[in-house]
Motif scaffolding. Structure first.
Motif, PDB file in Angstrom:
ATOM      1  N   TYR A   5       0.679  -1.016  -0.103  1.00 28.49           N
ATOM      2  CA  TYR A   5       0.014  -0.041  -0.106  1.00 28.49           C
ATOM      3  C   TYR A   5       0.970   1.139   0.077  1.00 28.49           C
ATOM      4  N   LEU A   6       0.702   2.233  -0.844  1.00 27.03           N
ATOM      5  CA  LEU A   6       1.405   3.244  -0.966  1.00 27.03           C
ATOM      6  C   LEU A   6       0.530   4.579  -0.548  1.00 27.03           C
ATOM      7  N   ILE A   7       1.257   5.670   0.170  1.00 26.80           N
ATOM      8  CA  ILE A   7       0.675   6.730   0.322  1.00 26.80           C
ATOM      9  C   ILE A   7       1.413   7.870  -0.129  1.00 26.80           C
ATOM     10  N   ARG A   8       0.988   9.075  -0.646  1.00 28.65           N
ATOM     11  CA  ARG A   8       2.045  10.243  -0.993  1.00 28.65           C
ATOM     12  C   ARG A   8       1.029  11.303  -0.964  1.00 28.65           C
ATOM     13  N   ASP A   9       1.592  12.567  -0.688  1.00 28.23           N
ATOM     14  CA  ASP A   9       0.984  13.949  -0.780  1.00 28.23           C
ATOM     15  C   ASP A   9       0.480  14.413  -2.127  1.00 28.23           C
ATOM     16  N   SER A  10      -0.559  14.550  -2.235  1.00 33.72           N
ATOM     17  CA  SER A  10      -1.170  15.014  -3.402  1.00 33.72           C
ATOM     18  C   SER A  10      -0.826  16.156  -3.914  1.00 33.72           C
TER      19      SER A  10
ATOM     20  N   THR B  39       5.472   3.334   1.938  1.00 31.67           N
ATOM     21  CA  THR B  39       5.130   2.104   1.354  1.00 31.67           C
ATOM     22  C   THR B  39       4.932   1.331   2.849  1.00 31.67           C
ATOM     23  N   PHE B  40       3.643   0.493   2.707  1.00 25.43           N
ATOM     24  CA  PHE B  40       3.205  -0.307   4.036  1.00 25.43           C
ATOM     25  C   PHE B  40       2.829  -1.615   3.422  1.00 25.43           C
ATOM     26  N   THR B  41       2.964  -2.745   4.477  1.00 31.56           N
ATOM     27  CA  THR B  41       2.611  -3.943   4.148  1.00 31.56           C
ATOM     28  C   THR B  41       1.066  -4.040   4.264  1.00 31.56           C
ATOM     29  N   LYS B  42       0.468  -5.138   4.013  1.00 25.64           N
ATOM     30  CA  LYS B  42      -1.136  -5.261   4.072  1.00 25.64           C
ATOM     31  C   LYS B  42      -1.154  -5.350   5.722  1.00 25.64           C
TER      32      LYS B  42
ATOM     33  N   TRP C   7      -0.961  -1.741   7.077  1.00 30.19           N
ATOM     34  CA  TRP C   7      -2.146  -1.170   6.451  1.00 30.19           C
ATOM     35  C   TRP C   7      -3.462  -1.382   7.145  1.00 30.19           C
ATOM     36  N   ASP C   8      -3.492  -2.728   7.447  1.00 27.81           N
ATOM     37  CA  ASP C   8      -4.721  -3.257   8.000  1.00 27.81           C
ATOM     38  C   ASP C   8      -4.835  -2.811   9.487  1.00 27.81           C
ATOM     39  N   ALA C   9      -3.655  -2.612  10.090  1.00 26.58           N
ATOM     40  CA  ALA C   9      -3.597  -2.045  11.792  1.00 26.58           C
ATOM     41  C   ALA C   9      -3.912  -0.543  11.370  1.00 26.58           C
ATOM     42  N   PHE C  10      -3.533   0.340  10.263  1.00 26.95           N
ATOM     43  CA  PHE C  10      -4.021   1.527  10.338  1.00 26.95           C
ATOM     44  C   PHE C  10      -5.192   1.886  10.253  1.00 26.95           C
ATOM     45  N   VAL C  11      -5.759   1.003   9.311  1.00 32.32           N
ATOM     46  CA  VAL C  11      -7.404   1.351   9.196  1.00 32.32           C
ATOM     47  C   VAL C  11      -8.239   0.849  10.425  1.00 32.32           C
ATOM     48  N   GLU C  12      -7.683  -0.291  11.012  1.00 35.38           N
ATOM     49  CA  GLU C  12      -8.327  -0.544  12.398  1.00 35.38           C
ATOM     50  C   GLU C  12      -8.344   0.409  13.259  1.00 35.38           C
ATOM     51  N   GLY C  13      -7.220   1.163  13.388  1.00 37.83           N
ATOM     52  CA  GLY C  13      -7.114   2.060  14.327  1.00 37.83           C
ATOM     53  C   GLY C  13      -7.907   3.293  14.037  1.00 37.83           C
ATOM     54  N   VAL C  14      -7.934   3.680  12.589  1.00 37.61           N
ATOM     55  CA  VAL C  14      -8.887   4.896  12.225  1.00 37.61           C
ATOM     56  C   VAL C  14     -10.016   4.617  12.563  1.00 37.61           C
ATOM     57  N   THR C  15     -10.814   3.391  12.400  1.00 37.21           N
ATOM     58  CA  THR C  15     -12.256   3.019  12.588  1.00 37.21           C
ATOM     59  C   THR C  15     -12.503   2.922  14.148  1.00 37.21           C
TER      60      THR C  15
END
Length: 64
Positions: free
Chosen positions: A30-35, A44-47, A50-58
């Motif tokens: 999973y890639l993240i950049r500044d628009s 760059t993040f592994t699955k 990324w899953d841990a980040f999404v879980e934290g946001v949720t």
């Protein structure tokens, strides 16, 4: 020739005209950049990361 593995960058529909981060998935990364600076290196993040980040946001872990 078109690059088959080129990232398909996505931005939140809530961004409007403001600067946002963009997210793309390439293979298992999973890639993240500044628009506003798309030429800079993406984070760059592994699955699992990324899953841990999404879980934290949720769960609201990033609310101040």
């Amino acid at each position: 020739m078109e690059n088959i593995n080129a990232p398909a960058w996505r931005k939140s529909s809530r961004c409007g005209t403001s600067t946002c981060v963009e997210v793309a998935k390439v293979d298992d990364a999973y890639l993240i950049r500044d628009s506003k600076n798309p030429e800079a290196a993406a984070l760059t993040f592994t699955k699992a990361e990324w899953d841990a980040f999404v879980e934290g946001v949720t769960a609201g872990e990033f609310r101040f």
